[in-house]
Design a protein around this motif. Structure first.
Motif, PDB file in Angstrom:
ATOM      1  N   THR A 140      15.375 -63.779   5.243  1.00 17.25           N
ATOM      2  CA  THR A 140      16.513 -64.602   5.618  1.00 17.25           C
ATOM      3  C   THR A 140      17.693 -63.678   5.861  1.00 17.25           C
ATOM      4  OG1 THR A 140      15.749 -66.503   4.332  1.00 17.25           O
ATOM      5  CG2 THR A 140      18.091 -66.448   4.886  1.00 17.25           C
ATOM      6  N   ILE A 141      18.267 -63.777   7.048  1.00 21.30           N
ATOM      7  CA  ILE A 141      19.423 -62.958   7.414  1.00 21.30           C
ATOM      8  C   ILE A 141      20.657 -63.822   7.291  1.00 21.30           C
ATOM      9  CG2 ILE A 141      20.518 -61.641   9.274  1.00 21.30           C
ATOM     10  CD1 ILE A 141      17.629 -61.293  10.444  1.00 21.30           C
ATOM     11  N   GLU A 142      21.642 -63.373   6.522  1.00 20.54           N
ATOM     12  CA  GLU A 142      22.881 -64.098   6.375  1.00 20.54           C
ATOM     13  C   GLU A 142      24.004 -63.281   7.018  1.00 20.54           C
ATOM     14  OE1 GLU A 142      23.617 -65.332   2.349  1.00 20.54           O
ATOM     15  OE2 GLU A 142      21.616 -66.182   2.136  1.00 20.54           O
ATOM     16  N   LEU A 143      24.628 -63.868   8.042  1.00 19.17           N
ATOM     17  CA  LEU A 143      25.704 -63.194   8.773  1.00 19.17           C
ATOM     18  C   LEU A 143      26.894 -64.128   8.907  1.00 19.17           C
ATOM     19  CD1 LEU A 143      23.610 -61.601  11.658  1.00 19.17           C
ATOM     20  CD2 LEU A 143      24.540 -60.436   9.657  1.00 19.17           C
ATOM     21  N   GLU A 144      28.042 -63.527   9.178  1.00 18.87           N
ATOM     22  CA  GLU A 144      29.263 -64.296   9.355  1.00 18.87           C
ATOM     23  C   GLU A 144      30.046 -63.720  10.533  1.00 18.87           C
ATOM     24  OE1 GLU A 144      33.078 -65.776   6.671  1.00 18.87           O
ATOM     25  OE2 GLU A 144      31.369 -64.791   5.725  1.00 18.87           O
ATOM     26  N   GLU A 145      30.532 -64.605  11.377  1.00 24.14           N
ATOM     27  CA  GLU A 145      31.346 -64.190  12.509  1.00 24.14           C
ATOM     28  C   GLU A 145      32.640 -63.568  11.985  1.00 24.14           C
ATOM     29  OE1 GLU A 145      33.082 -66.240  16.535  1.00 24.14           O
ATOM     30  OE2 GLU A 145      33.189 -67.375  14.676  1.00 24.14           O
ATOM     31  N   LYS A 146      33.033 -62.476  12.602  1.00 21.84           N
ATOM     32  CA  LYS A 146      34.302 -61.844  12.237  1.00 21.84           C
ATOM     33  C   LYS A 146      35.427 -62.699  12.747  1.00 21.84           C
ATOM     34  CE  LYS A 146      32.255 -57.303  12.565  1.00 21.84           C
ATOM     35  NZ  LYS A 146      32.045 -56.168  13.437  1.00 21.84           N
ATOM     36  N   GLU A 147      36.352 -63.024  11.851  1.00 20.73           N
ATOM     37  CA  GLU A 147      37.499 -63.849  12.244  1.00 20.73           C
ATOM     38  C   GLU A 147      38.462 -62.995  13.057  1.00 20.73           C
ATOM     39  OE1 GLU A 147      38.875 -66.908   9.365  1.00 20.73           O
ATOM     40  OE2 GLU A 147      37.712 -65.673   7.977  1.00 20.73           O
TER      41      GLU A 147
END
Length: 148
Positions: A140-147
Motif C-alpha cells: 500500500t502506497i500512501e502519498l499526499e499532494e504537496k500543498e
C-alpha cells in the motif's frame, strides 16, 4: 463541590478542541484510493507497471496487487490518466477519466492492465468495494499532494 465545575469546564474545553481538530482535517483534502488487483499471467498484466497521472503530473507507478491511498488537496476537476508501461514504453490504450473531487469525500478507482488492451479502469460502487476490501494487497502506497 467547587472542584466539579472546574472538571466540567476542563472536559468541555478538551472535547471542543478535539472536535474542531477532527473536523478540519477531514475537509482539507479528497481521499483517492486506487486499487490494482492481482492480474493473471495470461493477461500479460503482471509484467506491466501502471503510471498514474493527475492533470498530466505523475503521482506514482503501481505494480500488480498494489493499492494507492492519495490525499488530494487541490480538489475540483481533475483528469486522471493511467498508462500501462513495459520498460518505460507505453502499452495499449490508457484509462482516462475526468472526476469532480470534493474535499472531505473519499473516492475509489479500480485498475487492471493487459498486454493487449492497456489499462481498464472504473469508479467503484459500494458493492464492488466490499469485494475489493477482502483482497490482501502486497503493498500500500500512501502519498499526499504537496500543498501550493
Amino acid at each position: 463541590m467547587r472542584k466539579i465545575p472546574g472538571i466540567l469546564i476542563a472536559i468541555l474545553m478538551l472535547s471542543i478542541s478535539l472536535a474542531s481538530y477532527g473536523q478540519s482535517s477531514e475537509d482539507d483534502y479528497a481521499l483517492i484510493n486506487v486499487y490494482r488487483l492481482k492480474e493473471s499471467m495470461m493477461s500479460g498484466g503482471t509484467g506491466l507497471t501502471i503510471k498514474i497521472l493527475f492533470n498530466d503530473e505523475e503521482v506514482c507507478q503501481l505494480l500488480t496487487n498494489t493499492k494507492l491511498v492519495y490525499k488530494l488537496h487541490s480538489a475540483g476537476t481533475i483528469k486522471v490518466k493511467c498508462v500501462a508501461e513495459f520498460s518505460g514504453s507505453g502499452i495499449g490504450a490508457p484509462y482516462v477519466e475526468t472526476f469532480e473531487f470534493e474535499k472531505g469525500k473519499e473516492y475509489h478507482i479500480s485498475l487492471a492492465a493487459g498486454s493487449m488492451t492497456g489499462v481498464k479502469g472504473e469508479s467503484i460502487s459500494d458493492k464492488k468495494l466490499k469485494k475489493i476490501a477482502q483482497n490482501k494487497f502486497a503493498d500500500t502506497i500512501e502519498l499526499e499532494e504537496k500543498e501550493s
